[in-house]
Scaffold this motif. Sequence first.
Motif, PDB file in Angstrom:
ATOM      1  N   LEU A  80       0.839  -1.209   0.000  1.00 39.65           N
ATOM      2  CA  LEU A  80       0.000   0.000   0.000  1.00 39.65           C
ATOM      3  C   LEU A  80       0.867   1.249   0.000  1.00 39.65           C
ATOM      4  N   GLU A 317     -15.568   4.746  -3.223  1.00 38.58           N
ATOM      5  CA  GLU A 317     -14.126   4.795  -2.954  1.00 38.58           C
ATOM      6  C   GLU A 317     -13.753   3.900  -1.780  1.00 38.58           C
ATOM      7  N   MET A 318     -14.579   3.934  -0.713  1.00 39.04           N
ATOM      8  CA  MET A 318     -14.179   3.158   0.468  1.00 39.04           C
ATOM      9  C   MET A 318     -14.321   1.659   0.226  1.00 39.04           C
ATOM     10  N   ALA A 321     -11.475   0.537  -1.923  1.00 37.93           N
ATOM     11  CA  ALA A 321     -10.241   0.528  -1.130  1.00 37.93           C
ATOM     12  C   ALA A 321     -10.240  -0.636  -0.133  1.00 37.93           C
ATOM     13  N   GLU A 324      -9.044  -3.418  -2.021  1.00 40.02           N
ATOM     14  CA  GLU A 324      -7.599  -3.325  -2.253  1.00 40.02           C
ATOM     15  C   GLU A 324      -6.824  -3.795  -1.012  1.00 40.02           C
ATOM     16  N   ILE A 325      -7.295  -3.414   0.165  1.00 40.56           N
ATOM     17  CA  ILE A 325      -6.643  -3.892   1.398  1.00 40.56           C
ATOM     18  C   ILE A 325      -6.726  -5.416   1.464  1.00 40.56           C
ATOM     19  N   GLY A 338     -11.552   0.615   4.706  1.00 37.98           N
ATOM     20  CA  GLY A 338     -11.317   1.045   3.337  1.00 37.98           C
ATOM     21  C   GLY A 338     -11.287   2.565   3.215  1.00 37.98           C
ATOM     22  N   LEU A 341      -7.875   4.063   3.662  1.00 42.08           N
ATOM     23  CA  LEU A 341      -6.966   3.940   2.516  1.00 42.08           C
ATOM     24  C   LEU A 341      -7.357   4.924   1.419  1.00 42.08           C
ATOM     25  N   ALA A 342      -8.656   5.041   1.177  1.00 45.03           N
ATOM     26  CA  ALA A 342      -9.105   6.002   0.161  1.00 45.03           C
ATOM     27  C   ALA A 342      -8.665   7.414   0.544  1.00 45.03           C
ATOM     28  N   ARG A 345      -4.864   7.827  -0.029  1.00 43.15           N
ATOM     29  CA  ARG A 345      -4.532   8.023  -1.451  1.00 43.15           C
ATOM     30  C   ARG A 345      -4.761   9.480  -1.858  1.00 43.15           C
ATOM     31  N   ARG A 346      -5.897  10.022  -1.385  1.00 41.20           N
ATOM     32  CA  ARG A 346      -6.190  11.417  -1.724  1.00 41.20           C
ATOM     33  C   ARG A 346      -5.112  12.344  -1.150  1.00 41.20           C
ATOM     34  N   ASN A 363      -8.059  -0.068  10.556  1.00 41.32           N
ATOM     35  CA  ASN A 363      -9.192  -0.864  10.104  1.00 41.32           C
ATOM     36  C   ASN A 363      -9.977  -1.244  11.350  1.00 41.32           C
TER      37      ASN A 363
END
Lengths: 376, 376
Positions: A80, A317-318, A321, A324-325, A338, A341-342, A345-346, A363
């Motif tokens: 990540l 987005e969440m 994400a 992705e996790i 999530g 992580l979103a 990224r921003r 999390n």
Amino acid sequence: MAVLTCTLCGNQYPSDRLQTVCPEDGRPLRVDLDLGPGSMLKEALRDREPTMWRYREALPSCDPISLGEGFTPLHHAPRLGSRWYVKDEGVNPTASFKARGMSAAVSMAKHLGATKLAVPSAGNAGGALAAYAAKAGLEAHVFMPADTPRACIVEAMTHGADVRLIDGLINDCAAEIGKLKDAEGWFDMSTLKEPYRAEGKKTMGYELAEQMDWRLPDVVIYPTGGGTGLVGMEKAFDEMERMDWIGPERPRMVAVQAVGCAPIVTAFEKGERFADLFPNAHTAASGLRVPRAVGDFIMLDFIRATHGTALTVTDEEMIAAAREIARTTGIFAAPEGGATLAAARRLQSQGWLKEDDVVVLFNTGSGVKYLEALSA
Amino acid sequence: MAVLTCTLCGNQYPSDRLQTVCPEDGRPLRVDLDLGPGSMLKEALRDREPTMWRYREALPSCDPISLGEGFTPLHHAPRLGSRWYVKDEGVNPTASFKARGMSAAVSMAKHLGATKLAVPSAGNAGGALAAYAAKAGLEAHVFMPADTPRACIVEAMTHGADVRLIDGLINDCAAEIGKLKDAEGWFDMSTLKEPYRAEGKKTMGYELAEQMDWRLPDVVIYPTGGGTGLVGMEKAFDEMERMDWIGPERPRMVAVQAVGCAPIVTAFEKGERFADLFPNAHTAASGLRVPRAVGDFIMLDFIRATHGTALTVTDEEMIAAAREIARTTGIFAAPEGGATLAAARRLQSQGWLKEDDVVVLFNTGSGVKYLEALSA
């Protein structure tokens, strides 16, 4: 003995009986402990159990009602970000960070004589209250929105709780409890409306420090509903500094909310200290569907004091994400996880996060409770 | 370096490459370690991480792919029985004991060069393989019966696994993998068809001893599907005896199966060493829906050697008992965990369990994965 101090007006109250919020202003009471150098020794932790009760000198003095909560893994997540970590609260008993708060709060409620406990819940807190009340041999009354993830409803019912589904949001559930509690003899376990859930949650801050060898990260990204985790971590950092475990440095604290329910982000952006009720709250991250938080000013003060920030992400987005996790770390993240992580990224794309920042994503629960959202 | 020995014929094979079952008789290979007094010191455990990898000298020599599995709580459950305990495997990553086996097996599969892993699963093993493969950066191919609890299916898919739902049982899933694996280049991670899932599972035996201060309980009650946990615990007890950690005493080992799928109980009652395929297998405890187990004789020998027993319970009994565990201990037990309590009650009423027996019930997973069964 600890003293309870109003987080807003500073009035003090005794801790030898059940207390709720400050009778003067309705704001949360903080448990003030007499901690200083030597109150608790880092070295003693070596022989302690791998639960949040390893920090027992900083926790309520009572027989713990414990299911093994806390001391959750902090996973390095190099796929990540090179110096990014995920604190996985999903492996707690009841599969979320709510276990910490309920372990502390149910322990103290029982210690102080409560027998019937009630809570409004967006999901995970209801399951956690039901589990800890079952272990304690106390009654649990859980009020949840009718569209709460089914796993949380079944969990609370299986633990024998009286579960009532309300056509509304968590604040509507709280209002129902408010109407009934005096006549029923219920003690209200709402977050920050009794002093000890925050005490349990603060152990996330202690663990961050211990697991990072007593150097806090540069940035903590936290999904924010009621916000007890942020309130608790601020307190943990201050207590550890008073015990000389850490210095005065603090992580930049980041609150993440959903576009559909963002009272704290809205207040942050407006420069305000108190948040308005967020209208028409909606998000698949049930833990973020909290339109009003009684600890708003504590969070907002903390975010600003640490030069942190607050931002929203969309449900899409969440959930992307969270996937992705799950695909890159093996952690089955909740949508709330999530969201962190979103947000990261921003903040990375905006340059707010630096390349060499040590970043911790929280999390807060397991995706296993969110089948509806994750299989959509 | 460890040697791999066939559990039936005793032939030996090298451990420096991927191995499956004994080519002579198709039976499981056991990882024989050169352990003796001093190989691993109890005292060293004091500074070890609270995961199964704390017993690293007895585990595969490789970089662990870990999500924090193992060292799960052993809860005293006085409201069930005065000297009864529940080992709660539901707080593992992926919410079941399957995490232990997959952590060890995925670690070794990666170490030995496998890149594509396949498993037939009644539910939890599929989710666990998907999670550990995701962390390891390997492909996962998961074959599950179409009526597997939805939580396990969503979990495996969220971790990015290739999930295929089969109209049949776990042995039908295994047959599908058998047809495809050579052409696809898949390594078969079926329980006891590679040597390392049992190595992970054996850590339940190590933990029992450590958590009970190196005195094993009188009785262990274990829900038995593929039976890797029993196979693993036998090995753990033997290894600990060789290291002088425990004496020659063993708990009486009890295997519990469902009325609708009881191959091991049937063979036990008939006095046989090998179990026939159980016809028309059905039970709500998906982990017990295993009509044929390749390690049958290892379990049956172990149960008999320890003067244990094997018995069945109905689905209704196990679900009622899972609810009783949830209501009295705060542990959200799976139906498989409920089965152990239902069996204990039966053995108690028959006088097989004595008043002062120290009894450990294994709750192998969290009820949160079994919403269909528990909300019926």
